[in-house]
Design an enzyme around this catalytic site. Sequence first.
Site, PDB file in Angstrom:
ATOM      1  N   GLY A  61     -95.014 -11.188 -31.693  1.00 26.62           N
ATOM      2  CA  GLY A  61     -94.155 -10.716 -30.718  1.00 26.62           C
ATOM      3  C   GLY A  61     -95.255  -9.466 -29.959  1.00 26.62           C
ATOM      4  N   ASP A  63     -98.500 -10.094 -29.475  1.00 24.99           N
ATOM      5  CA  ASP A  63     -99.498 -10.781 -28.684  1.00 24.99           C
ATOM      6  C   ASP A  63     -98.791 -12.290 -28.419  1.00 24.99           C
ATOM      7  OD1 ASP A  63    -101.395 -12.026 -27.201  1.00 24.99           O
ATOM      8  OD2 ASP A  63    -102.898 -12.163 -28.663  1.00 24.99           O
ATOM      9  N   THR A  84     -93.619 -15.097 -29.924  1.00 23.47           N
ATOM     10  CA  THR A  84     -93.295 -16.319 -30.088  1.00 23.47           C
ATOM     11  C   THR A  84     -93.466 -17.041 -28.682  1.00 23.47           C
ATOM     12  OG1 THR A  84     -91.343 -15.850 -31.424  1.00 23.47           O
ATOM     13  CG2 THR A  84     -90.918 -17.775 -30.069  1.00 23.47           C
ATOM     14  N   ASN A 109     -85.370  -3.774 -28.910  1.00 25.58           N
ATOM     15  CA  ASN A 109     -86.031  -4.862 -27.788  1.00 25.58           C
ATOM     16  C   ASN A 109     -84.884  -6.040 -27.647  1.00 25.58           C
ATOM     17  OD1 ASN A 109     -87.233  -7.607 -28.338  1.00 25.58           O
ATOM     18  ND2 ASN A 109     -87.488  -6.401 -30.003  1.00 25.58           N
ATOM     19  N   ARG A 110     -84.792  -6.389 -26.560  1.00 25.72           N
ATOM     20  CA  ARG A 110     -84.152  -7.465 -26.072  1.00 25.72           C
ATOM     21  C   ARG A 110     -85.080  -8.464 -25.000  1.00 25.72           C
ATOM     22  NH1 ARG A 110     -80.528  -3.592 -23.867  1.00 25.72           N
ATOM     23  NH2 ARG A 110     -80.718  -3.340 -21.834  1.00 25.72           N
ATOM     24  N   MET A 111     -86.290  -8.484 -25.402  1.00 25.97           N
ATOM     25  CA  MET A 111     -87.354  -9.552 -24.486  1.00 25.97           C
ATOM     26  C   MET A 111     -86.994 -10.576 -24.117  1.00 25.97           C
ATOM     27  SD  MET A 111     -89.353  -6.857 -24.343  1.00 25.97           S
ATOM     28  CE  MET A 111     -90.957  -7.584 -23.602  1.00 25.97           C
ATOM     29  N   GLY A 112     -86.363 -11.400 -25.357  1.00 21.78           N
ATOM     30  CA  GLY A 112     -85.841 -12.989 -24.779  1.00 21.78           C
ATOM     31  C   GLY A 112     -87.142 -13.936 -24.590  1.00 21.78           C
ATOM     32  N   PHE A 113     -87.952 -13.868 -25.501  1.00 21.53           N
ATOM     33  CA  PHE A 113     -89.329 -14.818 -25.411  1.00 21.53           C
ATOM     34  C   PHE A 113     -89.734 -14.949 -24.281  1.00 21.53           C
ATOM     35  CE2 PHE A 113     -87.219 -17.599 -28.982  1.00 21.53           C
ATOM     36  CZ  PHE A 113     -87.262 -16.800 -30.195  1.00 21.53           C
ATOM     37  N   SER A 173     -84.232 -14.649 -33.762  1.00 19.75           N
ATOM     38  CA  SER A 173     -84.423 -13.741 -32.717  1.00 19.75           C
ATOM     39  C   SER A 173     -83.026 -13.290 -32.165  1.00 19.75           C
ATOM     40  CB  SER A 173     -85.140 -13.931 -31.514  1.00 19.75           C
ATOM     41  OG  SER A 173     -84.817 -13.126 -30.523  1.00 19.75           O
ATOM     42  N   ASN A 175     -82.174 -12.403 -29.209  1.00 23.32           N
ATOM     43  CA  ASN A 175     -82.090 -12.086 -27.978  1.00 23.32           C
ATOM     44  C   ASN A 175     -82.090 -13.565 -27.198  1.00 23.32           C
ATOM     45  OD1 ASN A 175     -82.323  -9.406 -28.336  1.00 23.32           O
ATOM     46  ND2 ASN A 175     -84.698  -9.629 -28.732  1.00 23.32           N
ATOM     47  N   THR A 176     -81.835 -14.588 -27.914  1.00 19.16           N
ATOM     48  CA  THR A 176     -81.764 -15.921 -27.380  1.00 19.16           C
ATOM     49  C   THR A 176     -80.518 -16.314 -27.742  1.00 19.16           C
ATOM     50  OG1 THR A 176     -84.138 -16.264 -27.346  1.00 19.16           O
ATOM     51  CG2 THR A 176     -82.759 -18.300 -27.081  1.00 19.16           C
ATOM     52  N   LYS A 215     -88.716 -17.881 -39.905  1.00 16.17           N
ATOM     53  CA  LYS A 215     -88.382 -16.654 -39.938  1.00 16.17           C
ATOM     54  C   LYS A 215     -86.900 -16.234 -39.852  1.00 16.17           C
ATOM     55  CE  LYS A 215     -90.017 -12.443 -37.591  1.00 16.17           C
ATOM     56  NZ  LYS A 215     -91.044 -11.596 -36.907  1.00 16.17           N
ATOM     57  N   ASN A 244     -86.867 -10.588 -39.325  1.00 15.05           N
ATOM     58  CA  ASN A 244     -86.986 -10.274 -37.778  1.00 15.05           C
ATOM     59  C   ASN A 244     -86.205  -8.965 -37.592  1.00 15.05           C
ATOM     60  OD1 ASN A 244     -87.169 -10.749 -34.862  1.00 15.05           O
ATOM     61  ND2 ASN A 244     -87.021 -12.843 -35.365  1.00 15.05           N
ATOM     62  N   GLY A 266     -88.657  -1.118 -36.920  1.00 15.61           N
ATOM     63  CA  GLY A 266     -89.167   0.153 -37.404  1.00 15.61           C
ATOM     64  C   GLY A 266     -88.449   0.670 -38.477  1.00 15.61           C
ATOM     65  N   TYR A 316     -95.816  -4.108 -37.010  1.00 15.90           N
ATOM     66  CA  TYR A 316     -95.330  -4.181 -35.507  1.00 15.90           C
ATOM     67  C   TYR A 316     -95.046  -2.819 -35.002  1.00 15.90           C
ATOM     68  CZ  TYR A 316     -94.335  -5.585 -30.798  1.00 15.90           C
ATOM     69  OH  TYR A 316     -94.469  -5.925 -29.608  1.00 15.90           O
TER      70      TYR A 316
HETATM   71  C1  LIG Z   1     -91.077  -5.449 -28.756  1.00 18.55           C
HETATM   72  C2  LIG Z   1     -90.740  -6.492 -29.735  1.00 18.55           C
HETATM   73  C3  LIG Z   1     -90.988  -8.002 -29.653  1.00 18.55           C
HETATM   74  C4  LIG Z   1     -90.754  -8.856 -30.505  1.00 18.55           C
HETATM   75  N1  LIG Z   1     -90.998 -10.023 -30.318  1.00 18.55           N
HETATM   76  C5  LIG Z   1     -91.040 -11.007 -31.434  1.00 18.55           C
HETATM   77  C6  LIG Z   1     -91.286 -12.329 -31.071  1.00 18.55           C
HETATM   78  O1  LIG Z   1     -91.560 -12.768 -30.055  1.00 18.55           O
HETATM   79  N2  LIG Z   1     -91.093 -13.054 -32.171  1.00 18.55           N
HETATM   80  C7  LIG Z   1     -91.057 -12.731 -33.508  1.00 18.55           C
HETATM   81  O2  LIG Z   1     -90.929 -13.640 -34.362  1.00 18.55           O
HETATM   82  N3  LIG Z   1     -90.586 -11.628 -33.530  1.00 18.55           N
HETATM   83  C8  LIG Z   1     -90.649 -10.595 -32.784  1.00 18.55           C
HETATM   84  N4  LIG Z   1     -90.633  -9.486 -33.159  1.00 18.55           N
HETATM   85  C9  LIG Z   1     -90.274  -8.910 -34.422  1.00 18.55           C
HETATM   86  C10 LIG Z   1     -91.306  -8.330 -35.228  1.00 18.55           C
HETATM   87  O3  LIG Z   1     -92.231  -9.646 -35.203  1.00 18.55           O
HETATM   88  C11 LIG Z   1     -90.978  -8.145 -36.778  1.00 18.55           C
HETATM   89  O4  LIG Z   1     -90.371  -8.910 -37.305  1.00 18.55           O
HETATM   90  C12 LIG Z   1     -89.802  -6.808 -36.657  1.00 18.55           C
HETATM   91  O5  LIG Z   1     -90.076  -5.792 -35.350  1.00 18.55           O
HETATM   92  C13 LIG Z   1     -89.787  -5.946 -37.653  1.00 18.55           C
HETATM   93  O6  LIG Z   1     -91.140  -5.500 -38.026  1.00 18.55           O
HETATM   94  P1  LIG Z   1     -91.322  -3.772 -37.460  1.00 18.55           P
HETATM   95  O7  LIG Z   1     -90.218  -3.032 -38.118  1.00 18.55           O
HETATM   96  O8  LIG Z   1     -92.602  -3.696 -38.334  1.00 18.55           O
HETATM   97  O9  LIG Z   1     -91.446  -3.932 -36.229  1.00 18.55           O
HETATM   98  C14 LIG Z   1     -90.499  -8.212 -32.114  1.00 18.55           C
HETATM   99  C15 LIG Z   1     -90.525  -7.052 -32.138  1.00 18.55           C
HETATM  100  C16 LIG Z   1     -90.679  -6.158 -31.311  1.00 18.55           C
HETATM  101  C17 LIG Z   1     -90.751  -4.697 -31.442  1.00 18.55           C
END
Ligand SMILES: Cc1cc2nc3c(=O)[nH]c(=O)nc-3n(C[C@H](O)[C@H](O)[C@H](O)COP(=O)(O)O)c2cc1C
Length: 341
Positions: A61, A63, A84, A109-113, A173, A175-176, A215, A244, A266, A316
Amino acid sequence: MFYNLIRRFLFSINEEKSHIYSLELLKLFYRFNLLKPFFIAQYPSTLMGLEIPNPIGLAAGLDKNGEYIDALASLGFGFIEIGTVTPRAQPGNPKPRLFRIPEKNAIINRMGFNNKGIDYMIERIKESHYKGVLGVNIGKNADTPIENAVEDYLTCLTKIYPYASYVVVNISSPNTKDLRDLQNKDNIEYLLSSLKSAQKDLEIQHQKYVPLLVKIAPDLTSEQIKDIAKVAINVSLDGIVCSNTTVDKSTIEDSPLAKESGGLSGAPLFDKSNEVLTALLKELDDSIPVIGVGGINSNKDALHKLRLGASAVQLYTGLIYQGPSLVTKCIKICNEPIIYN
Ligand SMILES: Cc1cc2nc3c(=O)[nH]c(=O)nc-3n(C[C@H](O)[C@H](O)[C@H](O)COP(=O)(O)O)c2cc1C
């Protein structure tokens, strides 16, 4: 200290812009050779048959397109997960879609891939110089009906197979639309057995075995965790990433941002993701490795997940709040004995 100054600036601007500036800044530092970490002892191990210098990885997420692989790797990570990624480029959800909650060390976040598509990612991987373990996290396009999701995952798996060290099937996710329904027993069984069968053909075609993982969400019932573990064992899945983000905002209900829809990550996710990790490991009984992720904000948090039985961990949100030094701090603590409960 240095990161505190940069963080002050980055936190003063819009969240999404700050995200892009941080990564661009990191890339710049990398280009000028300013990121070489001081020598740190490594703690090599194997993860799904892959050799890793240390068990501290980058979570998916950050990169999404594989544009910052070399710069991120130079922070010392033992492995990197990008994505993703979906078959076709897509813009993701409307902005604003990223919210910082500094007083909780959390993000919603609700980026949505949002991503530039699998073909673009492949070109970026080809350009990178990174020789370490590179995971690729795959998803479905927002406009692909959920009944056809397997086609999107098969497309991504087939295209990325020669370039990835491992592939993660993201069905968690929030958000999808309807994506998390793929975690239900019949759906996950169909999806994972289709992908495992494709993996067999791809292994022969490319003379290379690329482990396949799923995941999962931290919001699963114990029944769902049992079902997923059973399916994972039945199809000989190579690993599980747990977890996730969560849709449960009860840990931040005093925050004005608690009402924002999306996934919470977090520090407030730490306990919840650990509960799922523990329940999952019990069901799997050591048969499948699990990568622990969720709420790691200090080296002690990383050690805690390893002690629960995670084979490796990922970061992350902690990276955003603590800065890149969190990676080296986590690596250093790997020399602490892992005492299993
Ligand atoms: C802004 C943001 C974008 C994310 N995008 C993805 C994603 O595209 N695919 C995915 O599997 N997880 C995504 N995640 C989830 C993280 O990979 C991770 O599973 C989650 O944030 C829990 O770990 P953390 O508390 O260390 O952040 C995203 C998290 C954040 C904060």
